[in-house]
Design a protein around this motif. Structure first.
Motif, PDB file in Angstrom:
ATOM      1  N   TYR A  15       0.910  -1.271  -0.024  1.00 58.54           N
ATOM      2  CA  TYR A  15      -0.249  -0.110   0.005  1.00 58.54           C
ATOM      3  C   TYR A  15       0.846   1.232  -0.090  1.00 58.54           C
ATOM      4  O   TYR A  15       0.732   2.348  -0.842  1.00 58.54           O
ATOM      5  CB  TYR A  15      -0.863  -0.115   1.142  1.00 58.54           C
ATOM      6  N   TYR A  20      -2.338   2.060  -2.937  1.00 57.69           N
ATOM      7  CA  TYR A  20      -3.559   1.034  -3.007  1.00 57.69           C
ATOM      8  C   TYR A  20      -3.460  -0.397  -2.434  1.00 57.69           C
ATOM      9  O   TYR A  20      -2.160  -0.754  -2.649  1.00 57.69           O
ATOM     10  CB  TYR A  20      -4.379   1.271  -4.296  1.00 57.69           C
ATOM     11  N   MET A 191      -7.582   2.855  -0.762  1.00 56.03           N
ATOM     12  CA  MET A 191      -6.741   3.877  -1.840  1.00 56.03           C
ATOM     13  C   MET A 191      -6.202   5.054  -0.991  1.00 56.03           C
ATOM     14  O   MET A 191      -7.108   5.614  -0.302  1.00 56.03           O
ATOM     15  CB  MET A 191      -7.675   4.156  -3.075  1.00 56.03           C
ATOM     16  N   THR A 195      -4.019   9.177  -4.316  1.00 50.25           N
ATOM     17  CA  THR A 195      -3.618   8.297  -5.590  1.00 50.25           C
ATOM     18  C   THR A 195      -4.613   8.805  -6.743  1.00 50.25           C
ATOM     19  O   THR A 195      -5.911   8.872  -6.560  1.00 50.25           O
ATOM     20  CB  THR A 195      -4.077   6.830  -5.112  1.00 50.25           C
ATOM     21  N   HIS A 197      -6.871   8.202 -10.180  1.00 53.17           N
ATOM     22  CA  HIS A 197      -7.510   7.157 -10.382  1.00 53.17           C
ATOM     23  C   HIS A 197      -8.651   7.751 -11.588  1.00 53.17           C
ATOM     24  O   HIS A 197      -8.862   8.982 -11.763  1.00 53.17           O
ATOM     25  CB  HIS A 197      -8.603   6.593  -9.341  1.00 53.17           C
TER      26      HIS A 197
END
Length: 399
Positions: A15, A20, A191, A195, A197
């Motif tokens: 992680y 994630y 997550m 991060t 996405h």
């Protein structure tokens, strides 16, 4: 007694490296289907935004205090999820956002982004993460969720020794290629808040459903302030998990004030103003919600406290950081703080302004006075604070 770590060291390392972590099959197929049916059934009644009428194409959310509706709270306190969250945050957690969502057929999905947003209660902590729980497979039919491994590191904290933490503007051109973690109904994707996405649209005529709840560490409150949960929302949680709800009071957020600190050491002083009756108070007053681009994520008062401080003291502040909520008259007052080595106290033009040390505040007001309580909370060394911005600053949040 501290519980054993739920995740392996390898999972935590993964992680921290990738931003994630996938947990497979946390919900059984029956549990996932039950939650999916609940969301589909309640979307016409509870779905946001109100301008959308299900099943018209779009993204619908059931959020915030809707956690108190029958059947919804249990996912936010799922033991496997909460234990994993707290392992990754490194401390007990607060639920900063509760969101069930449904993307109906024809929804266009979302482009590449990260959800660190300094103007929103949900995205302004310096230690927070998502728990994304698909209730339908996130595949090409329903639409996948794609993540950019390691992209959270583009927003690493500049100086962890600073009183107020800051992060650089991420450079999208440095993003690693997006990958598909191939989430199935009942999986959990943890997550990192930074991060990157994206969620391309699917092709099926069926709804894409899931949860994306967000949690922060208790020592890293959202810089914009917490979402204002109600007593009913608190009571919807089972006893061991009531601690997840950062509940303060049944009273509404009514006023907002700023603790302005000059200096960052034992000689620091705080700005107080004398009201017409001669009583000392912090600059501020009746607060308001900036309505544009807020949606369901209400509670931030950075814009109003900036304007009030400018009107009353002449100081122009580019940010403020949440400190506490305390009762004031018939409502609650949301307090923010500000300290910056570059701040010039001579810019304060209020005639009734005084700069008092902590000892002078306590001597004048007593330790139980709200100003002293807020100053004490603000000076706690183990609280990690970021920079909260006003909604109108959202396009310049890194400036």
């Amino acid at each position: 007694m501290k519980r054993p770590q739920a995740l392996t060291d390898e999972q935590v390392e993964s992680y921290n490296r990738d931003g994630y972590l996938s947990l497979r099959g946390v919900l059984s197929s029956e549990e996932a289907e039950s939650y999916r049916k609940l969301i589909v059934r309640e979307t016409p009644r509870l779905g946001y935004p109100p301008k959308l009428k299900y099943p018209a194409s779009g993204k619908y959310t059931i959020s915030g205090n809707a956690i108190a509706e029958p059947g919804f709270a249990s996912i936010a306190e799922h033991p496997t999820v909460v234990d994993a969250v707290e392992d990754l945050l490194g401390e007990p957690a607060h639920l900063t956002a509760y969101v069930a969502y449904l993307r109906s057929s024809g929804d266009k999905g979302s482009g590449a982004h990260s959800d660190y947003k300094r103007w929103r209660p949900v995205g302004s902590s310096m230690n927070w993460l998502f728990t994304i729980i698909p209730l339908t497979d996130f595949n090409d039919d329903y639409g996948p969720l794609l993540v950019s491994p390691g992209s959270h590191l583009l927003s690493d904290v500049i100086d962890r020794e600073a009183r107020i933490w800051d992060v650089p503007r991420p450079e999208a051109k440095q993003l690693a290629e997006f990958i598909d973690p191939e989430l199935k109904a009942g999986d959990v994707l943890l997550m990192h808040g930074h991060t990157w996405h994206k969620a391309p649209p699917g092709t099926t005529s069926e709804d894409r459903c899931g949860f994306f709840n967000k949690y922060c560490g208790v020592s890293a409150p959202p810089a914009a302030g917490y979402y204002p949960y109600t007593r009913v929302a608190l009571d919807s949680m089972s006893d061991p998990y009531r601690r997840l709800i950062p509940f303060q009071s049944e009273k509404p957020l009514q006023t907002t004030r700023l603790l302005l600190e000059d200096g960052d050491n034992g000689d620091s002083r705080f700005l107080v103003l004398k009201n017409p009756s001669g009583r000392l108070q912090l600059p501020g007053g009746d607060g308001w919600e900036e309505m544009e681009d807020v949606g369901w994520d209400v509670g931030a008062r950075v814009g109003s406290v900036q304007e009030l401080v400018n009107q009353q003291a002449g100081a122009e502040l580019s940010w403020a950081s949440y400190v506490a909520d305390l009762d004031e008259d018939e409502g609650q007052c949301r307090y923010y703080g500000y300290v910056d080595p570059s701040f010039d106290p001579s810019t304060v033009t209020a005639e009734q302004a005084e700069w008092l040390s902590m000892d002078e505040l306590i001597s004048s007001l007593g330790e139980s006075d709200p100003i002293c309580q807020v100053a004490s909370e603000w000076k706690k060394p183990d609280v990690v604070r970021g920079k909260g911005k006003a909604v109108h600053q959202r396009k310049q949040q890194f400036e």
